[in-house]
Design a protein around this motif. Structure first.
Motif, PDB file in Angstrom:
ATOM      1  N   PHE A   1       0.819  -1.210   0.000  1.00 31.06           N
ATOM      2  CA  PHE A   1       0.000   0.000   0.000  1.00 31.06           C
ATOM      3  C   PHE A   1       0.856   1.265   0.000  1.00 31.06           C
ATOM      4  O   PHE A   1       0.408   2.318  -0.471  1.00 31.06           O
ATOM      5  N   ILE A   2       2.060   1.192   0.510  1.00 32.04           N
ATOM      6  CA  ILE A   2       2.915   2.388   0.521  1.00 32.04           C
ATOM      7  C   ILE A   2       3.246   2.809  -0.909  1.00 32.04           C
ATOM      8  O   ILE A   2       3.117   3.987  -1.295  1.00 32.04           O
ATOM      9  N   THR A   3       3.649   1.845  -1.722  1.00 37.86           N
ATOM     10  CA  THR A   3       3.983   2.160  -3.115  1.00 37.86           C
ATOM     11  C   THR A   3       2.749   2.589  -3.896  1.00 37.86           C
ATOM     12  O   THR A   3       2.796   3.539  -4.709  1.00 37.86           O
ATOM     13  N   MET A   4       1.608   1.892  -3.666  1.00 43.68           N
ATOM     14  CA  MET A   4       0.392   2.248  -4.401  1.00 43.68           C
ATOM     15  C   MET A   4      -0.121   3.625  -3.987  1.00 43.68           C
ATOM     16  O   MET A   4      -0.585   4.411  -4.833  1.00 43.68           O
ATOM     17  N   ASN A   5      -0.053   3.958  -2.695  1.00 40.88           N
ATOM     18  CA  ASN A   5      -0.493   5.289  -2.263  1.00 40.88           C
ATOM     19  C   ASN A   5       0.406   6.382  -2.838  1.00 40.88           C
ATOM     20  O   ASN A   5      -0.068   7.461  -3.239  1.00 40.88           O
TER      21      ASN A   5
ATOM     22  N   LYS B   1      -3.748  -1.058 -10.598  1.00 44.49           N
ATOM     23  CA  LYS B   1      -2.339  -1.399 -10.389  1.00 44.49           C
ATOM     24  C   LYS B   1      -2.210  -2.112  -9.044  1.00 44.49           C
ATOM     25  O   LYS B   1      -2.086  -1.469  -7.998  1.00 44.49           O
ATOM     26  N   ASP B   2      -2.292  -3.413  -9.118  1.00 42.75           N
ATOM     27  CA  ASP B   2      -2.189  -4.249  -7.911  1.00 42.75           C
ATOM     28  C   ASP B   2      -0.717  -4.577  -7.679  1.00 42.75           C
ATOM     29  O   ASP B   2      -0.167  -5.515  -8.255  1.00 42.75           O
ATOM     30  N   ILE B   3      -0.067  -3.798  -6.843  1.00 42.32           N
ATOM     31  CA  ILE B   3       1.359  -3.978  -6.560  1.00 42.32           C
ATOM     32  C   ILE B   3       1.495  -4.795  -5.277  1.00 42.32           C
ATOM     33  O   ILE B   3       0.878  -4.475  -4.255  1.00 42.32           O
ATOM     34  N   ARG B   4       2.292  -5.858  -5.342  1.00 43.61           N
ATOM     35  CA  ARG B   4       2.512  -6.728  -4.194  1.00 43.61           C
ATOM     36  C   ARG B   4       3.899  -6.493  -3.604  1.00 43.61           C
ATOM     37  O   ARG B   4       4.819  -6.035  -4.279  1.00 43.61           O
ATOM     38  N   ARG B   5       4.013  -6.818  -2.348  1.00 45.75           N
ATOM     39  CA  ARG B   5       5.305  -6.676  -1.686  1.00 45.75           C
ATOM     40  C   ARG B   5       6.251  -7.774  -2.147  1.00 45.75           C
ATOM     41  O   ARG B   5       5.832  -8.870  -2.522  1.00 45.75           O
TER      42      ARG B   5
END
Length: 225
Positions: free
Chosen positions: A64-68, A89-93
């Protein structure tokens, strides 16, 4: 002669014959099984292989940090716009970021030495002075004393309620029958004895005749022997 084992004589330097005739060189020993699987051509043409198992990929949590950060850079400010950005854009850790050592690294002291500790030196002075013998003897003495105390506790009889009541009996309560308060000081209305002495003599005579009378209450006729 070569077919009868009873009259067959042993030959010099040769094993004993069994007198059986063997088939020719073109004879195939064993059980013949008709091939129904097609043989080698069928195996090469239809090779049944086992599919390798694919490794189980762990579903990593969302970053969520990258997506925010990306949503703010794109100019989104409302919650609905953020949700649409998450779906787009579903970015995963990454796996290394979610590892146990990254989340909670082990606390190791600064002066810790890695590896196996060195073996302590042999205490020769204790061996020469028979220190281990003295320690063992002290342990045995302490063990013997503890066993003696425990045995004394077991040998001592524990008092029960019966033994305590025998030593200190409970005082017996005198039973007093309940009487009506207005009849406690009322004297008898009928007296068949001429005086008090005659009444006591009659009761004492009846008490003496109790062993000689019959019935559950010793008030029946006298028993005749």
């Amino acid at each position: 002669m070569l077919r009868n084992p009873r009259i067959l004589k042993a030959e010099l330097g040769k094993p004993q014959r069994n007198c059986y005739t063997l088939p020719g060189f073109d004879f195939a020993y064993g059980l013949y099984i008709e091939r129904t699987d097609g043989g080698v051509p069928e195996a090469i043409g239809h090779w049944n292989t086992i599919k390798p198992r694919t490794g189980l990929t762990r579903n990593m949590p969302r970053d969520f940090i990258t997506m925010n950060r990306g949503a703010l850079k794109a100019g989104y400010t409302t919650a609905r716009e953020f949700n649409l950005y998450y779906k787009a854009k579903d970015i995963r850790r990454k796996d290394d970021e979610y590892s146990r050592f990254r989340r909670s690294p082990p606390k190791v002291p600064a002066d810790m030495t890695y590896g196996m500790p060195a073996r302590p030196s042999t205490p020769f002075f204790d061996v020469f002075q028979h220190k281990y013998k003295e320690l063992w003897m002290e342990q045995q003495r302490a063990l013997t004393a503890a066993l003696r105390v425990e045995k004394k506790k077991k040998d001592k009889l524990r008092e029960t309620r019966t033994t305590i009541l025998r030593k200190q009996p409970v005082p017996v309560k005198e039973e007093s029958f309940w009487h009506l308060p207005h009849l406690e000081k009322v004297g008898p209305h009928l007296s068949t004895f001429p005086d008090r002495d005659a009444r006591e003599k009659a009761f004492s005579a009846a008490h003496r005749e109790v062993p000689a009378r019959r019935g559950p209450l010793p008030q029946d006729i006298q028993a005749v022997s």
